[in-house]
Design a protein around this motif. Structure first.
Motif, short mmCIF file in Angstrom:
data_model
loop_
_atom_site.label_atom_id
_atom_site.label_comp_id
_atom_site.label_asym_id
_atom_site.label_seq_id
_atom_site.Cartn_x
_atom_site.Cartn_y
_atom_site.Cartn_z
N SER A 24 -28.98 -4.26 92.20
CA SER A 24 -28.92 -4.28 90.74
C SER A 24 -30.24 -4.80 90.19
O SER A 24 -30.96 -5.53 90.88
N THR A 40 -37.02 -3.73 84.07
CA THR A 40 -36.59 -2.39 83.65
C THR A 40 -37.76 -1.62 83.05
O THR A 40 -37.92 -0.42 83.30
N ARG A 57 -28.35 5.10 86.76
CA ARG A 57 -27.91 4.01 85.92
C ARG A 57 -26.51 4.26 85.33
O ARG A 57 -26.12 3.63 84.33
N ALA A 62 -27.60 -0.50 90.86
CA ALA A 62 -28.88 0.24 90.88
C ALA A 62 -28.89 1.09 92.14
O ALA A 62 -29.25 0.62 93.23
#
Length: 314
Positions: A24, A40, A57, A62
């Motif tokens: 993630s 991000t 996403r 992830a």
């Protein structure tokens, strides 16, 4: 506009791998001591530059897309190569050349060269080796033109060449040889130039690019079959496609087995002095790879083996 080269750095590849391992963006951001929004944003930059999505996403996880997985697979290879380059640079700084190019004349025994290469690589040096196949004048020209650092089997006149150092490999003797079914095989007396001239000769093409080429043993007006290298010349003469002089060390096994017939000729025995040559530099500037090869060439056994001969006993 940001390009792929701008974003595909070792640091960014490591970051992407961290996200994939953590599962993630939030977990990866904590491990990297970054805020999730900054992480991000950096991933978006990479995706925009490549024009692909690297992570799915659609869920809180992830998960790598196929494109992302491929990038990381190739990225691992890139990171390994970067580490290898860094190690090579460090080792080259100790005096090893990045590359050593050796011009190898067609008269040189290839098995001995490969044995030397094998011994060299056992040192695990950072130097890359490159071998160039050359013939006659082309062997020395590769050195003088800067395309080689060492020449094995060069033929030089007595005047020498400025800026070069040379040492003798040895004397190469030649035998005039013909196939058993060739018309000259049954001639009893020593062969005259006039008689030889009436038959096709087999010659190796001089690999020189500039200047005059050299030939050994050819007669003016004689028909010539030109081949690329010594093995081809040997094969052509065994087949009876022509006649000519061959290094004794190469021809003798074929003469002993009857596949070639050695003939006496009226002219003096053909022989050439063979050298190994390198560019003259100060000892402090000479690379360790070249020095290793020069050290090996000081051995009489090695020099004789390169000419397909046995070292002479004292």
């Amino acid at each position: 506009m940001t390009s792929a080269r701008d974003v595909l750095t070792p640091a960014s590849l490591s970051m992407l791998q961290m996200i994939a391992d953590a599962g993630s963006f939030a977990a990866a951001a904590r491990n990297l001591d970054m805020v999730p929004s900054a992480l991000t944003y950096r991933v978006r930059q990479i995706e925009d530059a490549l024009d692909v999505l690297l992570f799915d996403r659609s869920s809180r996880q992830a998960k790598l897309t196929q494109a992302g997985a491929e990038l990381l697979r190739e990225g691992q290879n890139l990171l390994v190569e970067v580490d290898a380059i860094a190690n090579r640079v460090k080792r080259v700084a100790t005096g090893w050349e990045p590359q050593l190019t050796i011009a190898v004349d067609s008269i040189i025994d290839r098995s001995t060269v490969m044995e030397l290469c094998e011994s060299f690589y056992q040192l695990n040096p950072p130097t890359r080796l490159k071998l160039r196949g050359e013939t006659l004048s082309g062997t020395l020209e590769a050195l003088t033109s800067g395309q080689a650092d060492l020449a094995l089997g060069a033929v030089m006149d007595g005047s020498g060449t400025t800026g070069l150092q040379r040492e003798k490999l040895g004397t190469v003797y030649f035998a005039f040889a013909v196939a058993p079914h060739h018309p000259l095989a049954n001639v009893q007396q020593a062969l005259s130039d006039q008689l030889i001239r009436s038959y096709r000769a087999v010659a190796i093409a001089d690999s020189v690019q500039l200047g005059s080429s050299v030939s050994i043993g050819l007669l003016h007006g004689q028909d010539v079959f030109t081949v690329a290298d010594l093995p081809s010349k040997l094969d052509a003469q065994v087949r009876g496609l022509g006649v000519g002089f061959l290094p004794t060390c190469v021809a003798q096994p074929y003469i002993d087995s009857g596949r070639l017939v050695e003939k006496k000729v009226e002219r003096a025995q053909q022989q050439v002095q063979s050298y190994y040559v390198w560019r003259q530099t100060k000892a402090s500037q000479q690379g360790r790879a070249l020095q290793w090869w020069l050290d090996q060439l000081q051995s009489p056994t090695t020099r004789a083996s390169l000419l397909g001969q046995r070292a002479s006993l004292p």
